[in-house]
Scaffold this motif. Sequence first.
Motif, PDB file in Angstrom:
ATOM      1  N   HIS A 135       1.900  16.263   2.503  1.00  0.00           N
ATOM      2  CA  HIS A 135       1.231  16.324   1.201  1.00  0.00           C
ATOM      3  C   HIS A 135       0.912  17.754   0.771  1.00  0.00           C
ATOM      4  O   HIS A 135       0.693  18.008  -0.413  1.00  0.00           O
ATOM      5  CB  HIS A 135      -0.066  15.510   1.246  1.00  0.00           C
ATOM      6  CG  HIS A 135       0.149  14.041   1.406  1.00  0.00           C
ATOM      7  ND1 HIS A 135      -0.009  13.144   0.369  1.00  0.00           N
ATOM      8  CD2 HIS A 135       0.531  13.302   2.491  1.00  0.00           C
ATOM      9  CE1 HIS A 135       0.260  11.915   0.805  1.00  0.00           C
ATOM     10  NE2 HIS A 135       0.591  11.994   2.082  1.00  0.00           N
ATOM     11  N   ASP A 136       0.862  18.670   1.720  1.00  0.00           N
ATOM     12  CA  ASP A 136       0.507  20.063   1.422  1.00  0.00           C
ATOM     13  C   ASP A 136       1.752  20.803   0.952  1.00  0.00           C
ATOM     14  O   ASP A 136       2.482  21.406   1.737  1.00  0.00           O
ATOM     15  CB  ASP A 136      -0.092  20.717   2.665  1.00  0.00           C
ATOM     16  CG  ASP A 136      -0.570  22.132   2.398  1.00  0.00           C
ATOM     17  OD1 ASP A 136      -0.611  22.547   1.225  1.00  0.00           O
ATOM     18  OD2 ASP A 136      -0.898  22.840   3.380  1.00  0.00           O
ATOM     19  N   LEU A 137       1.986  20.734  -0.356  1.00  0.00           N
ATOM     20  CA  LEU A 137       3.190  21.292  -0.975  1.00  0.00           C
ATOM     21  C   LEU A 137       2.797  22.238  -2.114  1.00  0.00           C
ATOM     22  O   LEU A 137       1.663  22.186  -2.598  1.00  0.00           O
ATOM     23  CB  LEU A 137       4.064  20.165  -1.521  1.00  0.00           C
ATOM     24  CG  LEU A 137       4.653  19.188  -0.481  1.00  0.00           C
ATOM     25  CD1 LEU A 137       5.231  17.967  -1.173  1.00  0.00           C
ATOM     26  CD2 LEU A 137       5.696  19.893   0.368  1.00  0.00           C
ATOM     27  N   PRO A 138       3.716  23.083  -2.564  1.00  0.00           N
ATOM     28  CA  PRO A 138       3.403  23.969  -3.699  1.00  0.00           C
ATOM     29  C   PRO A 138       3.403  23.245  -5.039  1.00  0.00           C
ATOM     30  O   PRO A 138       3.161  23.857  -6.074  1.00  0.00           O
ATOM     31  CB  PRO A 138       4.508  25.023  -3.632  1.00  0.00           C
ATOM     32  CG  PRO A 138       5.642  24.351  -2.933  1.00  0.00           C
ATOM     33  CD  PRO A 138       5.010  23.424  -1.933  1.00  0.00           C
ATOM     34  N   TYR A 139       3.693  21.947  -5.035  1.00  0.00           N
ATOM     35  CA  TYR A 139       3.602  21.135  -6.238  1.00  0.00           C
ATOM     36  C   TYR A 139       2.828  19.866  -5.905  1.00  0.00           C
ATOM     37  O   TYR A 139       2.782  19.428  -4.751  1.00  0.00           O
ATOM     38  CB  TYR A 139       4.990  20.779  -6.793  1.00  0.00           C
ATOM     39  CG  TYR A 139       5.854  19.989  -5.834  1.00  0.00           C
ATOM     40  CD1 TYR A 139       5.793  18.594  -5.787  1.00  0.00           C
ATOM     41  CD2 TYR A 139       6.733  20.640  -4.968  1.00  0.00           C
ATOM     42  CE1 TYR A 139       6.569  17.878  -4.897  1.00  0.00           C
ATOM     43  CE2 TYR A 139       7.513  19.929  -4.073  1.00  0.00           C
ATOM     44  CZ  TYR A 139       7.423  18.545  -4.042  1.00  0.00           C
ATOM     45  OH  TYR A 139       8.198  17.837  -3.153  1.00  0.00           O
ATOM     46  N   HIS A 140       2.229  19.289  -6.908  1.00  0.00           N
ATOM     47  CA  HIS A 140       1.423  18.083  -6.728  1.00  0.00           C
ATOM     48  C   HIS A 140       1.907  17.021  -7.718  1.00  0.00           C
ATOM     49  O   HIS A 140       1.816  17.211  -8.929  1.00  0.00           O
ATOM     50  CB  HIS A 140      -0.059  18.402  -6.991  1.00  0.00           C
ATOM     51  CG  HIS A 140      -0.993  17.262  -6.684  1.00  0.00           C
ATOM     52  ND1 HIS A 140      -2.349  17.333  -6.931  1.00  0.00           N
ATOM     53  CD2 HIS A 140      -0.780  16.035  -6.149  1.00  0.00           C
ATOM     54  CE1 HIS A 140      -2.918  16.194  -6.562  1.00  0.00           C
ATOM     55  NE2 HIS A 140      -1.986  15.389  -6.094  1.00  0.00           N
ATOM     56  N   VAL A 141       2.443  15.914  -7.198  1.00  0.00           N
ATOM     57  CA  VAL A 141       2.804  14.773  -8.043  1.00  0.00           C
ATOM     58  C   VAL A 141       1.530  13.953  -8.256  1.00  0.00           C
ATOM     59  O   VAL A 141       0.971  13.394  -7.318  1.00  0.00           O
ATOM     60  CB  VAL A 141       3.896  13.901  -7.393  1.00  0.00           C
ATOM     61  CG1 VAL A 141       4.241  12.735  -8.320  1.00  0.00           C
ATOM     62  CG2 VAL A 141       5.132  14.722  -7.078  1.00  0.00           C
ATOM     63  N   ILE A 142       1.070  13.914  -9.502  1.00  0.00           N
ATOM     64  CA  ILE A 142      -0.228  13.312  -9.799  1.00  0.00           C
ATOM     65  C   ILE A 142      -0.079  11.891 -10.351  1.00  0.00           C
ATOM     66  O   ILE A 142       1.030  11.426 -10.597  1.00  0.00           O
ATOM     67  CB  ILE A 142      -1.022  14.196 -10.782  1.00  0.00           C
ATOM     68  CG1 ILE A 142      -0.233  14.404 -12.084  1.00  0.00           C
ATOM     69  CG2 ILE A 142      -1.365  15.525 -10.133  1.00  0.00           C
ATOM     70  CD1 ILE A 142      -1.000  15.158 -13.146  1.00  0.00           C
ATOM     71  N   GLY A 143      -1.210  11.239 -10.567  1.00  0.00           N
ATOM     72  CA  GLY A 143      -1.225   9.888 -11.117  1.00  0.00           C
ATOM     73  C   GLY A 143      -1.781   8.882 -10.136  1.00  0.00           C
ATOM     74  O   GLY A 143      -1.312   8.796  -8.996  1.00  0.00           O
ATOM     75  N   SER A 144      -2.786   8.100 -10.569  1.00  0.00           N
ATOM     76  CA  SER A 144      -3.490   7.184  -9.663  1.00  0.00           C
ATOM     77  C   SER A 144      -3.370   5.718 -10.069  1.00  0.00           C
ATOM     78  O   SER A 144      -4.194   4.891  -9.680  1.00  0.00           O
ATOM     79  CB  SER A 144      -4.970   7.584  -9.592  1.00  0.00           C
ATOM     80  OG  SER A 144      -5.120   8.891  -9.061  1.00  0.00           O
ATOM     81  N   ASP A 145      -2.369   5.396 -10.860  1.00  0.00           N
ATOM     82  CA  ASP A 145      -2.064   4.005 -11.216  1.00  0.00           C
ATOM     83  C   ASP A 145      -0.565   3.784 -11.118  1.00  0.00           C
ATOM     84  O   ASP A 145       0.213   4.725 -11.349  1.00  0.00           O
ATOM     85  CB  ASP A 145      -2.479   3.699 -12.658  1.00  0.00           C
ATOM     86  CG  ASP A 145      -3.964   3.455 -12.833  1.00  0.00           C
ATOM     87  OD1 ASP A 145      -4.578   2.851 -11.937  1.00  0.00           O
ATOM     88  OD2 ASP A 145      -4.510   3.863 -13.878  1.00  0.00           O
ATOM     89  N   LEU A 146      -0.158   2.552 -10.817  1.00  0.00           N
ATOM     90  CA  LEU A 146       1.262   2.201 -10.938  1.00  0.00           C
ATOM     91  C   LEU A 146       1.442   0.696 -10.949  1.00  0.00           C
ATOM     92  O   LEU A 146       0.615  -0.062 -10.434  1.00  0.00           O
ATOM     93  CB  LEU A 146       2.105   2.813  -9.813  1.00  0.00           C
ATOM     94  CG  LEU A 146       2.004   2.326  -8.353  1.00  0.00           C
ATOM     95  CD1 LEU A 146       2.601   0.930  -8.124  1.00  0.00           C
ATOM     96  CD2 LEU A 146       2.728   3.286  -7.432  1.00  0.00           C
ATOM     97  N   SER A 147       2.536   0.279 -11.540  1.00  0.00           N
ATOM     98  CA  SER A 147       3.114  -1.045 -11.310  1.00  0.00           C
ATOM     99  C   SER A 147       4.587  -0.809 -11.014  1.00  0.00           C
ATOM    100  O   SER A 147       5.202   0.108 -11.564  1.00  0.00           O
ATOM    101  CB  SER A 147       2.958  -1.951 -12.532  1.00  0.00           C
ATOM    102  OG  SER A 147       3.657  -1.425 -13.644  1.00  0.00           O
ATOM    103  N   GLY A 148       5.140  -1.611 -10.122  1.00  0.00           N
ATOM    104  CA  GLY A 148       6.538  -1.394  -9.767  1.00  0.00           C
ATOM    105  C   GLY A 148       7.014  -2.358  -8.706  1.00  0.00           C
ATOM    106  O   GLY A 148       6.429  -3.430  -8.493  1.00  0.00           O
TER     107      GLY A 148
END
Length: 465
Positions: free
Chosen positions: A110-123
Motif C-alpha cells: 500500500h505504501d506507493l507514490p500514488y494513492h488509489v482513492i475511493g471508499s465505496d463500490l459495487s461490482g
Amino acid sequence: MRTILDAVLSGDAEAADFQSLSIPETYRAVTLHADEADMFEGLASADKDPRKSMHVEDVPVPELAPGEALIAVMASAINYNTVWSSIFEPVSTFAFLKRYGKLSPESARHDLPYHVIGSDLSGVILRTGAGVNAWKPGDEVVAHCLSVELESADGHNDTMMDPEQRIWGFETNFGGLAHLAVVKTNQLMPKPDHLTWEESASPGLVNSTAYRQLVSSNGANMKQGDNVLIWGASGGLGSYAVQYALAGGATPICVVSSEDKADLCRAMGAEAVIDRNAEGFRFWKDASTQDQKEWKRFGGRIRELTGGEDVDIVFEHPGRETFGASVYVTKRGGTIVTCASTTGYLHEYDNRYLWMSLKRIVGSHFANYKEAWAANRLIAKGKIHPTVSKVYSLDDAGQAAYDVHKNRHHGKVGVLCLAPSEGLGIRDHEKREQHIAQINRFRVPHENGGVLGPHTKPSLSGVAR
C-alpha cells in the motif's frame, strides 16, 4: 478488461467463467500523487481544488494477499473523505499509507507514490486470495469501508476498536474509484438486487455510518419518540439519518441550507425543517466568538417545531460551525453524537450546558461489519433507499469531488467505473417498481426528460486495455 466487462454485462456468466478470465497487468484508477501533497500549501480549504490533484491513469494490478478479493468495480461514489484526500487535509493520506506499509509484507504493497482513492463500490468478484470460503468469483457485491487486521483482542467485541482499524480507500490503497479494487473479504456484502450498480454503490459508507451513529447501541441508541436534530439533512450522510429517524419512530428536525433541500426532506416524510440560511442563523459573531443569543434563538425555533420539546439526540458532523449550538439545544440527559468535522476539527462549546445538564458527547466512526451488514440488509429489503442525485464518469471524478467540496450536491454523488451507462445491474425489477419513487427521489431531472443525472458520460476509456 473488455472481456471482464462483457462477462459482467452478460448476466449469465458463472463462477468458472469469471475464474478463467485473464486479469490485465494494469487498470484505470483515480489517483493522488505523493509528490503533489504540498500543492495547496498556503491556500484556505475552500480554495483547494480537487480537480487539480485527482488524476485518472493506469496503475499496476496488485497481488492478492490471503483473505482478500479482487473486484471488477462497476460503480463507486464520492464521500467527504474523498474531498479530504484530494486537498490533503487534515494531513496527506500518504502518511497513512506509509504507516500502514510498516505493519507487514502484505501491507507494504500500500505504501506507493500514488494513492488509489475511493471508499465505496459495487461490482463483481474476479479473484479471491487464500483462505476465502464465503465468497467466489462472479458474486455481485458491495463493499463497506472498514479495513481491519483483527490480530488484537481489542477488536473482537467491536471491530471499530481494533488498533489496526483503517478506512479502505482513505487510509489504505487500491480504493473504489477505479476499474479494479482490492478489499478484504470481510468488507463484502451482497449487492441489493433491485438497484443499479450506481445506486447500490452509493450507500456503503454513509448508510453504515448513520446506522451506527443513530441506531446502534455503540452510538445514540435511538428509540421511538426521540426528537433528532439532523444537520445537513439532505446531504450524503444526513439523508440516511432522516430515513433512520423516520423508520425508527423518531421525529427528525432537519437543518438545511436552501429551500430545495428543505423540499427534499419533506419529500422523505420529515415535517420539521429549518432552512438556516433563510432564517439567518449565524452561530459565530466572528472567527473567534460564538453568539449565544443565536443558540437560544435556534433552540426556540426547535421548540416551535416540536411542540415545546428539546432534542434527545443531535446528529453532528459539521463540527466547529455548529457544535456549540448542538450542545446548547440538546435536552437534559440527551446525546450529541459526532462522526465528522467538515467545517473544522477544533470544537468550542460552553461546558456548563453539558455537565450541569448531564448531556453526553459520543464519538462515532463508521461501523463494524455487523452494523454495516444490518444497514445493507435494510437497503436490500427496501426499508432504506439510496439517495443518488447525480452520476459522473470516472474521468470526471475530480469534478464530482469539487461539487461535494463546494456543497453543490444533494444526497450522494455516484461515479461510473466499468459500467458503460446508468441503469444497469438490476436483477429484481418487480421489487424495484415497488420503491421506484423513493429510489429516484434525489435525482436531478435530465435535460432530455427522465431522472438520469445530467453529468453522466457513458465512457469506456481504458476498458479495451
